[in-house]
Design a protein around this motif. Structure first.
Motif, PDB file in Angstrom:
ATOM      1  N   VAL A   1       0.796  -1.236   0.000  1.00 53.40           N
ATOM      2  CA  VAL A   1       0.000   0.000   0.000  1.00 53.40           C
ATOM      3  C   VAL A   1       0.822   1.276   0.000  1.00 53.40           C
ATOM      4  O   VAL A   1       0.281   2.355  -0.251  1.00 53.40           O
ATOM      5  N   SER A   2       2.126   1.178   0.265  1.00 53.00           N
ATOM      6  CA  SER A   2       2.936   2.394   0.413  1.00 53.00           C
ATOM      7  C   SER A   2       2.888   3.281  -0.825  1.00 53.00           C
ATOM      8  O   SER A   2       2.884   4.509  -0.724  1.00 53.00           O
ATOM      9  N   GLY A   3       2.839   2.663  -1.999  1.00 50.85           N
ATOM     10  CA  GLY A   3       2.805   3.438  -3.229  1.00 50.85           C
ATOM     11  C   GLY A   3       1.484   4.126  -3.483  1.00 50.85           C
ATOM     12  O   GLY A   3       1.401   5.045  -4.314  1.00 50.85           O
ATOM     13  N   TYR A   4       0.450   3.688  -2.784  1.00 54.35           N
ATOM     14  CA  TYR A   4      -0.891   4.242  -3.000  1.00 54.35           C
ATOM     15  C   TYR A   4      -1.256   5.319  -1.988  1.00 54.35           C
ATOM     16  O   TYR A   4      -2.196   6.074  -2.198  1.00 54.35           O
ATOM     17  N   ILE A   5      -0.547   5.365  -0.850  1.00 52.84           N
ATOM     18  CA  ILE A   5      -0.862   6.345   0.183  1.00 52.84           C
ATOM     19  C   ILE A   5      -0.154   7.653  -0.158  1.00 52.84           C
ATOM     20  O   ILE A   5       0.999   7.891   0.216  1.00 52.84           O
ATOM     21  N   THR A   6      -0.828   8.478  -0.896  1.00 50.76           N
ATOM     22  CA  THR A   6      -0.303   9.753  -1.383  1.00 50.76           C
ATOM     23  C   THR A   6      -0.823  10.902  -0.527  1.00 50.76           C
ATOM     24  O   THR A   6      -1.786  10.745   0.236  1.00 50.76           O
ATOM     25  N   PRO A   7      -0.212  12.091  -0.651  1.00 51.99           N
ATOM     26  CA  PRO A   7      -0.738  13.263   0.061  1.00 51.99           C
ATOM     27  C   PRO A   7      -2.194  13.552  -0.298  1.00 51.99           C
ATOM     28  O   PRO A   7      -2.964  14.013   0.555  1.00 51.99           O
ATOM     29  N   GLU A   8      -2.570  13.276  -1.541  1.00 53.54           N
ATOM     30  CA  GLU A   8      -3.954  13.508  -1.971  1.00 53.54           C
ATOM     31  C   GLU A   8      -4.918  12.590  -1.219  1.00 53.54           C
ATOM     32  O   GLU A   8      -5.990  13.032  -0.780  1.00 53.54           O
ATOM     33  N   LEU A   9      -4.526  11.322  -1.064  1.00 55.01           N
ATOM     34  CA  LEU A   9      -5.370  10.379  -0.334  1.00 55.01           C
ATOM     35  C   LEU A   9      -5.480  10.775   1.132  1.00 55.01           C
ATOM     36  O   LEU A   9      -6.576  10.773   1.708  1.00 55.01           O
ATOM     37  N   LEU A  10      -4.358  11.111   1.745  1.00 51.09           N
ATOM     38  CA  LEU A  10      -4.376  11.524   3.148  1.00 51.09           C
ATOM     39  C   LEU A  10      -5.249  12.757   3.339  1.00 51.09           C
ATOM     40  O   LEU A  10      -5.936  12.882   4.369  1.00 51.09           O
ATOM     41  N   ASN A  11      -5.238  13.642   2.357  1.00 51.34           N
ATOM     42  CA  ASN A  11      -6.055  14.851   2.447  1.00 51.34           C
ATOM     43  C   ASN A  11      -7.541  14.513   2.419  1.00 51.34           C
ATOM     44  O   ASN A  11      -8.333  15.067   3.199  1.00 51.34           O
ATOM     45  N   GLU A  12      -7.935  13.594   1.533  1.00 53.94           N
ATOM     46  CA  GLU A  12      -9.342  13.204   1.452  1.00 53.94           C
ATOM     47  C   GLU A  12      -9.796  12.490   2.720  1.00 53.94           C
ATOM     48  O   GLU A  12     -10.923  12.694   3.191  1.00 53.94           O
ATOM     49  N   ILE A  13      -8.913  11.668   3.290  1.00 51.01           N
ATOM     50  CA  ILE A  13      -9.241  10.995   4.550  1.00 51.01           C
ATOM     51  C   ILE A  13      -9.411  12.022   5.665  1.00 51.01           C
ATOM     52  O   ILE A  13     -10.301  11.889   6.525  1.00 51.01           O
ATOM     53  N   SER A  14      -8.581  13.065   5.660  1.00 49.10           N
ATOM     54  CA  SER A  14      -8.680  14.097   6.699  1.00 49.10           C
ATOM     55  C   SER A  14      -9.982  14.878   6.589  1.00 49.10           C
ATOM     56  O   SER A  14     -10.544  15.318   7.603  1.00 49.10           O
TER      57      SER A  14
END
Length: 225
Positions: A170-183
């Motif tokens: 999953v490391s390659g998929y956890i991007t800043p964009e994804l973290l932002n949407e989760i936040s």
């Protein structure tokens, strides 16, 4: 997984310590503390959601996430199941406290990036930092809502453990964009917990928890197309 274990133990210790404080606090002080936690959750939720929305390129993803996640959570009856569990340990407000704890502990960046850093680079610094923050927070939450907050340590262990074990994938998929949407989604859920604690609007926040997974699924599908 030593970092995740330390993080979970910190929450357990904080919950036990906070619950012991709760027994010696008069009812009027408990009410004030409850209001303080509600206001804090509300402000944190608004801040996280607004900050994330201003950075987002997927302006409707959080809406879709909440709709689909809410449907899944309602189908699973998460709120009623957790309520039945927490009633054995604490008072009627414990479900709101537990949902707030789970969101604060699991939806933060440190709780997602920390296990990845630990698994890929053997660096537990982020998780140790998170353990200190979560330990202090759990003391405050448990002193208000009771020992049921300790359940969140198990949820955190499963959450971080899953990320740790699947880090190479999953490391390659956890991007800043994804973290932002989760936040964004996490912030809205924390806000809903705050509204419930303040008795402004009762929202079954626990039924909305699956919403946190929808951005992950979206970005995974997007990367494969």
């Amino acid at each position: 997984m030593i970092g995740t274990i330390v993080n979970s133990v910190a929450i357990m210790g904080g919950s036990i310590l906070g619950a012991s404080f709760k027994k010696g606090i008069k009812e009027r002080y408990k009410e004030t503390m409850l209001q303080a936690m509600g206001l804090s959750a509300t402000i944190l939720g608004i801040s996280s959601a607004i900050e994330g929305i201003t950075k987002s390129d997927c302006h409707v993803l959080f809406i879709v996430s909440l709709a689909i996640g809410g449907f899944i959570g309602e189908w699973m009856s998460l709120d009623s199941k957790v309520n039945n569990l927490t009633e054995k340990f604490s008072n009627g407000s414990s479900a709101e406290g537990l949902s707030t704890a789970v969101l604060l502990f699991c939806a933060g960046t440190l709780s997602i990036v920390g296990p990845l850093e630990s698994a890929l680079n053997g660096n537990n610094t982020l998780l140790y930092t998170n353990a200190i923050l979560d330990g202090v927070t759990s003391i405050v939450l448990a002193s208000t809502f009771g020992i049921s907050i300790i359940v969140s340590s198990g949820v955190l262990f499963l959450w971080q453990g899953l990320i740790y074990l699947s880090a190479n994938v999953v490391s390659g998929y956890i991007t800043p964009e994804l973290l932002n949407e989760i936040s964004i989604v996490g912030g809205i859920l924390i806000l809903s917990s705050g509204l419930g604690i303040l008795n402004i609007k009762k929202i079954n926040t626990l039924n909305l928890l699956p919403s946190l997974c929808i951005p992950v699924v979206y970005f995974l599908i997007k990367s494969l197309i």
